[in-house]
Design a protein around this motif. Sequence first.
Motif, PDB file in Angstrom:
ATOM      1  N   GLU A   1       8.201  -4.451  -2.068  1.00 57.62           N
ATOM      2  CA  GLU A   1       8.265  -3.219  -2.846  1.00 57.62           C
ATOM      3  C   GLU A   1       8.894  -3.445  -4.225  1.00 57.62           C
ATOM      4  OE1 GLU A   1       9.595  -3.826   0.071  1.00 57.62           O
ATOM      5  OE2 GLU A   1       8.704  -2.491   1.566  1.00 57.62           O
ATOM      6  N   SER A   2       8.616  -2.481  -5.115  1.00 58.87           N
ATOM      7  CA  SER A   2       9.062  -2.583  -6.507  1.00 58.87           C
ATOM      8  C   SER A   2      10.578  -2.676  -6.641  1.00 58.87           C
ATOM      9  CB  SER A   2       8.566  -1.354  -7.279  1.00 58.87           C
ATOM     10  OG  SER A   2       9.094  -0.163  -6.720  1.00 58.87           O
TER      11      SER A   2
ATOM     12  N   ARG B   1      20.246   8.410  -2.297  1.00 59.86           N
ATOM     13  CA  ARG B   1      19.806   8.019  -0.960  1.00 59.86           C
ATOM     14  C   ARG B   1      18.622   7.072  -1.046  1.00 59.86           C
ATOM     15  NH1 ARG B   1      21.623  13.302   0.072  1.00 59.86           N
ATOM     16  NH2 ARG B   1      19.774  14.094  -0.931  1.00 59.86           N
TER      17      ARG B   1
ATOM     18  N   LEU C   1      18.893  -0.527  -7.785  1.00 61.69           N
ATOM     19  CA  LEU C   1      19.150   0.087  -6.474  1.00 61.69           C
ATOM     20  C   LEU C   1      18.442  -0.683  -5.365  1.00 61.69           C
ATOM     21  CD1 LEU C   1      18.754   3.909  -7.246  1.00 61.69           C
ATOM     22  CD2 LEU C   1      20.820   2.508  -7.304  1.00 61.69           C
TER      23      LEU C   1
ATOM     24  N   ARG D   1       9.351  10.658   8.293  1.00 65.08           N
ATOM     25  CA  ARG D   1      10.496  10.353   7.448  1.00 65.08           C
ATOM     26  C   ARG D   1      11.362  11.600   7.291  1.00 65.08           C
ATOM     27  NH1 ARG D   1       9.385   7.341   1.773  1.00 65.08           N
ATOM     28  NH2 ARG D   1      11.501   7.155   1.035  1.00 65.08           N
TER      29      ARG D   1
ATOM     30  N   THR E   1      10.297   0.519 -10.732  1.00 69.85           N
ATOM     31  CA  THR E   1      10.456   1.972 -10.602  1.00 69.85           C
ATOM     32  C   THR E   1      11.688   2.406 -11.380  1.00 69.85           C
ATOM     33  OG1 THR E   1       9.395   2.041  -8.432  1.00 69.85           O
ATOM     34  CG2 THR E   1      10.899   3.851  -8.959  1.00 69.85           C
TER      35      THR E   1
ATOM     36  N   ARG F   1       6.978   5.496 -11.277  1.00 71.50           N
ATOM     37  CA  ARG F   1       6.434   4.141 -11.362  1.00 71.50           C
ATOM     38  C   ARG F   1       4.986   4.195 -11.808  1.00 71.50           C
ATOM     39  NH1 ARG F   1       4.491  -0.762  -8.946  1.00 71.50           N
ATOM     40  NH2 ARG F   1       3.632  -0.285  -6.895  1.00 71.50           N
TER      41      ARG F   1
ATOM     42  N   THR G   1      17.655  13.549  -9.715  1.00 70.08           N
ATOM     43  CA  THR G   1      16.929  12.429 -10.324  1.00 70.08           C
ATOM     44  C   THR G   1      15.535  12.321  -9.710  1.00 70.08           C
ATOM     45  OG1 THR G   1      17.796  10.932  -8.639  1.00 70.08           O
ATOM     46  CG2 THR G   1      19.047  11.094 -10.702  1.00 70.08           C
ATOM     47  N   VAL G   2      14.687  11.576 -10.395  1.00 67.24           N
ATOM     48  CA  VAL G   2      13.333  11.354  -9.873  1.00 67.24           C
ATOM     49  C   VAL G   2      12.950   9.879 -10.097  1.00 67.24           C
ATOM     50  CG1 VAL G   2      12.227  12.107 -12.056  1.00 67.24           C
ATOM     51  CG2 VAL G   2      10.928  12.203  -9.910  1.00 67.24           C
ATOM     52  N   GLY G   3      12.254   9.308  -9.124  1.00 69.82           N
ATOM     53  CA  GLY G   3      11.770   7.937  -9.247  1.00 69.82           C
ATOM     54  C   GLY G   3      10.340   7.934  -9.777  1.00 69.82           C
TER      55      GLY G   3
ATOM     56  N   PRO H   1      16.392   4.906   1.462  1.00 70.45           N
ATOM     57  CA  PRO H   1      16.105   4.451   2.821  1.00 70.45           C
ATOM     58  C   PRO H   1      16.054   2.940   2.914  1.00 70.45           C
ATOM     59  CG  PRO H   1      14.585   6.184   2.218  1.00 70.45           C
ATOM     60  CD  PRO H   1      15.425   5.882   1.003  1.00 70.45           C
ATOM     61  N   GLY H   2      15.543   2.300   1.854  1.00 67.37           N
ATOM     62  CA  GLY H   2      15.539   0.837   1.825  1.00 67.37           C
ATOM     63  C   GLY H   2      16.958   0.300   1.914  1.00 67.37           C
TER      64      GLY H   2
ATOM     65  N   TYR I   1       0.844  -1.198   0.000  1.00 68.27           N
ATOM     66  CA  TYR I   1       0.000   0.000   0.000  1.00 68.27           C
ATOM     67  C   TYR I   1       0.880   1.249   0.000  1.00 68.27           C
ATOM     68  CZ  TYR I   1      -4.552  -2.194   0.480  1.00 68.27           C
ATOM     69  OH  TYR I   1      -5.699  -2.893   0.224  1.00 68.27           O
TER      70      TYR I   1
ATOM     71  N   PRO J   1      14.155  10.753  -0.966  1.00 69.64           N
ATOM     72  CA  PRO J   1      13.269  10.906  -2.118  1.00 69.64           C
ATOM     73  C   PRO J   1      12.074   9.950  -2.089  1.00 69.64           C
ATOM     74  CG  PRO J   1      15.243   9.686  -2.726  1.00 69.64           C
ATOM     75  CD  PRO J   1      15.431  10.099  -1.301  1.00 69.64           C
TER      76      PRO J   1
HETATM   77  O1  TXA Z   1       6.560  -0.726  -4.515  1.00 72.93           O
HETATM   78  C1  TXA Z   1       6.889   0.401  -4.230  1.00 72.93           C
HETATM   79  O2  TXA Z   1       7.854   0.987  -4.787  1.00 72.93           O
HETATM   80  C2  TXA Z   1       6.065   1.129  -3.164  1.00 72.93           C
HETATM   81  C3  TXA Z   1       4.659   1.361  -3.723  1.00 72.93           C
HETATM   82  C4  TXA Z   1       3.805   2.178  -2.798  1.00 72.93           C
HETATM   83  O3  TXA Z   1       4.737   1.940  -4.992  1.00 72.93           O
HETATM   84  N1  TXA Z   1       6.675   2.352  -2.781  1.00 72.93           N
HETATM   85  C5  TXA Z   1       7.801   2.401  -2.032  1.00 72.93           C
HETATM   86  O4  TXA Z   1       8.175   3.684  -1.683  1.00 72.93           O
HETATM   87  O5  TXA Z   1       8.422   1.409  -1.684  1.00 72.93           O
HETATM   88  P1  TXA Z   1       9.227   3.995  -0.530  1.00 72.93           P
HETATM   89  O6  TXA Z   1       9.251   5.463  -0.399  1.00 72.93           O
HETATM   90  O7  TXA Z   1       8.906   3.208   0.671  1.00 72.93           O
HETATM   91  O8  TXA Z   1      10.567   3.532  -1.145  1.00 72.93           O
HETATM   92  C6  TXA Z   1      10.989   4.200  -2.305  1.00 72.93           C
HETATM   93  C7  TXA Z   1      12.442   3.995  -2.516  1.00 72.93           C
HETATM   94  C8  TXA Z   1      13.238   4.632  -1.408  1.00 72.93           C
HETATM   95  O9  TXA Z   1      14.223   3.707  -1.009  1.00 72.93           O
HETATM   96  C9  TXA Z   1      13.805   5.866  -2.080  1.00 72.93           C
HETATM   97  O10 TXA Z   1      15.028   6.255  -1.546  1.00 72.93           O
HETATM   98  C10 TXA Z   1      13.939   5.405  -3.499  1.00 72.93           C
HETATM   99  O11 TXA Z   1      12.796   4.667  -3.715  1.00 72.93           O
HETATM  100  N2  TXA Z   1      13.957   6.544  -4.420  1.00 72.93           N
HETATM  101  C11 TXA Z   1      12.946   7.359  -4.740  1.00 72.93           C
HETATM  102  N3  TXA Z   1      13.359   8.352  -5.567  1.00 72.93           N
HETATM  103  C12 TXA Z   1      14.671   8.119  -5.773  1.00 72.93           C
HETATM  104  C13 TXA Z   1      15.680   8.774  -6.512  1.00 72.93           C
HETATM  105  N4  TXA Z   1      15.435   9.867  -7.202  1.00 72.93           N
HETATM  106  N5  TXA Z   1      16.926   8.256  -6.489  1.00 72.93           N
HETATM  107  C14 TXA Z   1      17.205   7.146  -5.775  1.00 72.93           C
HETATM  108  N6  TXA Z   1      16.298   6.470  -5.040  1.00 72.93           N
HETATM  109  C15 TXA Z   1      15.055   6.957  -5.039  1.00 72.93           C
END
Ligand code: TXA
Length: 327
Positions: A175-176, A223, A189, A53, A93, A116, A112-114, A225-226, A32, A58
Amino acid sequence: MDKSRTSDSAIKKAADLLKQGYLVAFPTETVYGLGADASNDQALARLYAAKGRPGDHPVIVHLSDMAKITQWAIDIPDEAYKLAETFVPGPLTFILKRARHVSDRVTGGQNTVGLRIPSHPIALDLLREFGGGVAAPSANKFGKLSPTCAVDVADSFGDEVSMVLDGGPCDVGIESTIVDLTGAVARILRPGMITKSALQSVLGIEVLEPAGKERQSPDNSVRVPGGLPSHYAPNTPLQIVTSEELGRFAHGPRPKMAVLSFQPMPPGYESKLWISLPRDPAQYARQLYSSLRLLDSHQATNILIEAVPGEPDWTGIRDRISRAAQR
Ligand code: TXA
Ligand code: MG
């Protein structure tokens, strides 16, 4: 908080709430997400506050279709479109170079931007109705397990979230897969259920994977967090044990342990809780987080997890389990 089974009117209401800057949790096929309007800084501030957080991490922007990625990213390489033919919509993603307007609150100040495009029908309905990009981290408090059903979201957030769309349990369960397409070579990543070999077979070139150490101390330019060792940790101390070790533990009563295993509970064994999952990575991933939550809720002294196979299909699962064990 309004918990709704989805109907057209629930989707419309959820999209309206997002437009007004409120938070809406919604199901995706992975876990979710806690959604906020990705172009509204106040909504993003609300999102970070609710998650607890740090502001420089990001978040992923969720979109309804590939055509929209040009509104968020520039210099998009062919690899993104090639991968999209097979994996979009789905649990993948893309990390791409950000478009100028994308908020630092989304990118964590990086260039950069993530992005999905999820495949869950409720997520897609919501994204289409909303029209724009929805920033959505997993709908858990920072450092806690990701939720794979609506009740888990409601339990963690209460009134901080204006609405939770209930789509039942998530199909993928972890997660993705995150693939960085901003360098000369594609690089994973965060491993997920779309494997390195699946990406390679579509791209026809090698895809890099971070070594364990790299993810544990990610460099400052990216960065994740995962990538922090304890990001997915439950509260109860968790150990990974081999099948043989588990067998040894099983001799004599261990009533304070909670166990996640491939095997059924041996006769005569006593534990707080024994869950056995199938030796199939897709089914295992689907049930992993809900199992960990259940094991964590039994006031056990320890959670024991039987080590999962070393094969590539299990990489994403191994990553989450080893993270949960490091605390
Ligand atoms: O499956 C998923 O990806 C889920 C569902 C809700 O879509 N979302 C998810 O989001 O896991 P979050 O925020 O828990 O984890 C996203 C990961 C984080 O580790 C964050 O650092 C990385 O994506 N991320 C996002 N934008 C980034 C960027 N521009 N560069 C590097 N890492 C990025
Ligand atoms: Mg998360």
